[in-house]
Design a protein around this motif. Structure first.
Motif, mmCIF file in Angstrom:
data_model
loop_
_atom_site.group_PDB
_atom_site.id
_atom_site.type_symbol
_atom_site.label_atom_id
_atom_site.label_comp_id
_atom_site.label_asym_id
_atom_site.label_seq_id
_atom_site.Cartn_x
_atom_site.Cartn_y
_atom_site.Cartn_z
ATOM 1 N N ASN A 145 -50.150 35.196 -8.733
ATOM 2 C CA ASN A 145 -49.478 35.953 -7.677
ATOM 3 C C ASN A 145 -49.209 37.653 -6.778
ATOM 4 O O ASN A 145 -48.964 37.869 -6.251
ATOM 5 C CB ASN A 145 -48.116 34.996 -7.663
ATOM 6 C CG ASN A 145 -47.779 34.340 -5.826
ATOM 7 O OD1 ASN A 145 -48.539 33.873 -5.507
ATOM 8 N ND2 ASN A 145 -46.595 33.905 -5.401
ATOM 9 N N GLY A 147 -52.191 39.152 -5.650
ATOM 10 C CA GLY A 147 -52.719 39.145 -4.593
ATOM 11 C C GLY A 147 -54.268 39.468 -4.758
ATOM 12 O O GLY A 147 -54.911 39.901 -3.660
ATOM 13 N N LYS A 148 -54.265 38.802 -5.948
ATOM 14 C CA LYS A 148 -56.315 38.908 -6.205
ATOM 15 C C LYS A 148 -56.851 37.878 -4.830
ATOM 16 O O LYS A 148 -57.706 39.032 -3.993
ATOM 17 C CB LYS A 148 -56.414 38.697 -7.136
ATOM 18 C CG LYS A 148 -55.757 38.871 -8.061
ATOM 19 C CD LYS A 148 -56.218 38.031 -9.544
ATOM 20 C CE LYS A 148 -55.479 36.866 -9.922
ATOM 21 N NZ LYS A 148 -53.924 36.282 -9.717
ATOM 22 N N SER A 149 -56.681 37.072 -4.506
ATOM 23 C CA SER A 149 -57.847 36.544 -3.800
ATOM 24 C C SER A 149 -57.111 37.322 -2.230
ATOM 25 O O SER A 149 -58.204 36.899 -1.936
ATOM 26 C CB SER A 149 -56.978 34.644 -3.232
ATOM 27 O OG SER A 149 -56.690 34.551 -4.542
ATOM 28 N N ALA A 150 -56.170 37.430 -1.500
ATOM 29 C CA ALA A 150 -55.878 38.098 -0.300
ATOM 30 C C ALA A 150 -56.625 39.547 -0.407
ATOM 31 O O ALA A 150 -57.203 40.029 0.229
ATOM 32 C CB ALA A 150 -54.103 38.513 -0.589
ATOM 33 N N SER A 164 -51.807 31.175 -0.474
ATOM 34 C CA SER A 164 -51.040 30.735 -0.688
ATOM 35 C C SER A 164 -49.404 31.237 -1.650
ATOM 36 O O SER A 164 -50.085 32.568 -1.745
ATOM 37 C CB SER A 164 -51.125 29.238 -0.329
ATOM 38 O OG SER A 164 -50.473 29.348 -1.810
ATOM 39 N N ASN A 168 -51.116 30.562 -8.582
ATOM 40 C CA ASN A 168 -52.338 29.448 -9.990
ATOM 41 C C ASN A 168 -53.187 28.619 -7.886
ATOM 42 O O ASN A 168 -53.777 27.637 -8.853
ATOM 43 C CB ASN A 168 -52.039 28.554 -10.615
ATOM 44 C CG ASN A 168 -51.616 29.603 -11.981
ATOM 45 O OD1 ASN A 168 -52.785 30.381 -11.975
ATOM 46 N ND2 ASN A 168 -50.187 29.582 -12.579
ATOM 47 N N THR A 169 -53.199 29.222 -7.358
ATOM 48 C CA THR A 169 -54.319 28.875 -6.256
ATOM 49 C C THR A 169 -55.371 28.917 -6.419
ATOM 50 O O THR A 169 -56.595 28.027 -5.929
ATOM 51 C CB THR A 169 -54.032 28.735 -4.562
ATOM 52 O OG1 THR A 169 -53.759 29.990 -4.368
ATOM 53 C CG2 THR A 169 -52.115 28.748 -4.493
ATOM 54 N N THR A 170 -55.836 30.043 -7.866
ATOM 55 C CA THR A 170 -57.143 30.233 -7.685
ATOM 56 C C THR A 170 -57.634 29.680 -8.334
ATOM 57 O O THR A 170 -57.269 30.063 -9.825
ATOM 58 C CB THR A 170 -57.331 31.743 -7.344
ATOM 59 O OG1 THR A 170 -56.720 32.715 -6.814
ATOM 60 C CG2 THR A 170 -58.567 31.905 -7.947
ATOM 61 N N LYS A 262 -49.290 45.487 -2.264
ATOM 62 C CA LYS A 262 -47.660 44.756 -1.822
ATOM 63 C C LYS A 262 -46.708 45.736 -1.831
ATOM 64 O O LYS A 262 -45.405 45.695 -1.137
ATOM 65 C CB LYS A 262 -46.493 43.625 -2.462
ATOM 66 C CG LYS A 262 -47.842 42.121 -2.621
ATOM 67 C CD LYS A 262 -47.254 40.879 -2.514
ATOM 68 C CE LYS A 262 -48.123 39.912 -3.493
ATOM 69 N NZ LYS A 262 -47.335 39.122 -3.559
ATOM 70 N N ASP A 264 -46.593 47.214 1.358
ATOM 71 C CA ASP A 264 -46.021 46.884 2.236
ATOM 72 C C ASP A 264 -44.404 46.638 2.566
ATOM 73 O O ASP A 264 -43.674 46.079 2.797
ATOM 74 C CB ASP A 264 -46.933 46.008 3.280
ATOM 75 C CG ASP A 264 -47.325 44.521 2.981
ATOM 76 O OD1 ASP A 264 -48.017 44.819 1.659
ATOM 77 O OD2 ASP A 264 -46.634 43.376 2.847
ATOM 78 N N SER A 292 -52.448 47.042 0.258
ATOM 79 C CA SER A 292 -51.625 46.180 0.333
ATOM 80 C C SER A 292 -52.512 45.438 1.112
ATOM 81 O O SER A 292 -53.233 46.015 1.514
ATOM 82 C CB SER A 292 -50.756 46.540 1.717
ATOM 83 O OG SER A 292 -50.252 45.118 2.799
#
Ligand SMILES: Nc1nc2c(ncn2[C@@H]2O[C@H](COP(=O)(O)OP(=O)(O)OP(=O)(O)O)[C@@H](O)[C@H]2O)c(=O)[nH]1
Length: 431
Positions: A145, A147-150, A164, A168-170, A262, A264, A292
């Motif tokens: 969480n 923010g790696k994927s983002a 999401s 652990n969505t990746t 993050k 922001d 961000s």
């Protein structure tokens, strides 16, 4: 270089990917013909974008949240909306939908501004001679969480990994490729990583974490990223240890940077300075960036830094082109992202998600049909929502986003399909 080649073999996404491999890897599903028990297209369990009059605009999103963009949102729910759409999205649902779309359009509009800045630098891949090409491999590591994927998505500019609110969505390493001018950067997004295996009961999670650790040193640049808002409000000693471990000593073959992500979400900017102070003496980090990854603040500086680290070496990947296979993958990613956003329980992980049909129509639009297969009646109810409101919401937002990405009219159909073998359905005789 050799290490990089080995690493590439472990990744899933490449240029001109085999769609079957990708879909299996991402969704345990591959294109299928529609199943005989498909629900009728006017049922609550189906979203069909043709039932909604989403206004068509050939104009790219405006660079700021201005009147033109607002009008598009208003238009969606204004007088032109069909009576069916009104019925489905009235009251609270209507209001929430309006806000979600306003936010999506705002983000699209803001993203456009950043893209515009860089338009002149982008390359079609044919103009840079091999001897002039520069390359860089970049790993991104951080707690679940963080923010790696983002961040990867923002830098690469397309959807390469589902983002999401869950942790652990990746579940695999995904490469994103950014090619600008004579330079190509390949990003490797590691799974959520923890310093402590305790608390992870499943073997696959443990294996994933071990694989992430073993690949860390292979990248030329390693981005260590953490959620600064979380660090300020609910510090996690494991994250602090991760940052310290990575920053303790520099290694000659790899440059490491610390991304304070993050920002922001942090109201008092002096809190950010305190955090920067906390990690400033770690010698392993060559640079610190306050960013961000989702909104894009500070990402330009980070990208610039990475471009400067690239070394003279032929590109590993062809520059990104929007092939049909890439578009298919993006369509699945976008819908999955919306599914994860709107279904906040464990349900999305149990839902099989398939691309069943893809057609480019004569008028230049794309018809995309995807199915969700659920195992349990309860899952079906949550996915569909009252009078089809949830699946409709997922569909409208995904349709809008796909249209923005592809710059074409998109006709998206999302359909719920019951699992044939599932006891839960058979017993209750439910649709
Ligand atoms: N406000 C804000 N939210 C962010 C930012 N970056 C990521 N997020 C949100 O944080 C959540 C997690 O982001 P991801 O990019 O999925 O995180 P991850 O590190 O890839 O997560 P795993 O796949 O679990 O390892 C999502 O809800 C993102 O929208 C940011 O810069 N600002």
């Amino acid at each position: 270089m050799k290490a990089f080649k080995i690493l590439r073999k472990t990744t899933l996404l490449r240029h001109k990917p085999n769609p079957t491999t990708i879909f299996r890897a991402f969704f345990s599903a591959e294109p299928l013909t529609p199943e005989p028990d498909s629900q009728p297209s006017n049922s609550d369990s189906t979203f069909d974008s043709s039932h909604y009059e989403i206004p068509i605009s050939n104009d790219p999103p405006k660079p700021t949240w201005n009147e033109g963009v607002r009008n598009r949102v208003e238009g969606l729910f204004g007088d032109e909306v069909s009576s069916e759409a009104k019925r489905k999205f009235k009251d609270e649902e209507y209001e929430r939908k309006r806000k979600a779309l306003a936010k999506a359009l705002l983000e699209a509009a803001l993203n456009k501004e950043e893209e515009d800045d860089n338009d002149d630098e982008e390359t079609d891949g044919g103009v840079v001679k091999e001897e002039d090409q520069k390359s860089l491999s970049v790993g991104i590591i951080g707690a679940p969480n963080a923010g790696k994927s983002a961040l990867t998505n923002y830098m690469v500019g397309t959807k390469v990994a589902a983002v999401s609110r869950k942790t652990n969505t990746t579940t695999h390493e995904v490469v994103g490729v950014l090619t600008k001018g004579d330079t190509q950067i390949c990003f490797f997004d590691t799974p959520g990583l923890t310093l402590n295996y305790a608390g992870f009961p499943y073997r696959d999670v443990k294996a994933r974490v071990e694989s992430a650790w073993s690949s860390v040193n292979l990248y030329e640049v390693l981005i260590v990223i953490f959620d600064v808002h979380r660090h300020i409000t609910r510090p996690d000693s494991r994250v602090t240890r991760l940052i310290q471990r990575m920053g303790e000593r520099s290694i000659p073959t790899q440059k490491r940077v610390l991304c304070i992500n993050k920002i922001d979400l942090v109201e008092k900017k002096k809190d950010l300075l305190k955090v920067a102070e906390e990690f400033k003496d770690l010698p392993g980090f060559e640079r610190h960036f306050m960013i961000s990854g989702m909104k894009g603040a500070g990402v330009k500086d980070l990208t610039q830094y990475l471009m400067e680290q690239a070394v003279q070496r032929p590109w590993e990947e062809d520059p990104f082109t929007m092939t049909e296979e890439v578009m298919k993958m993006i369509s699945l990613e976008v819908v999955r992202e919306r599914l994860l956003d709107h279904v906040h329980q464990e349900i999305p992980y149990d839902i099989e998600h398939r691309l069943v049909d893809w057609k480019e129509l004569r008028d230049g639009s794309i018809r995309i049909e995807q199915h969700f297969v659920t195992n349990k009646l309860g899952q079906r109810k949550i996915l569909i929502g009252k009078n089809g409101s949830k699946i409709g919401r997922i569909g409208i937002e995904a349709n809008e986003e796909l249209r923005t990405i592809f710059k074409k009219q998109v006709h998206l159909i999302l359909q719920h399909i019951k699992c044939q073998r599932c006891v839960d359905y058979t017993d209750l005789g439910s649709p």
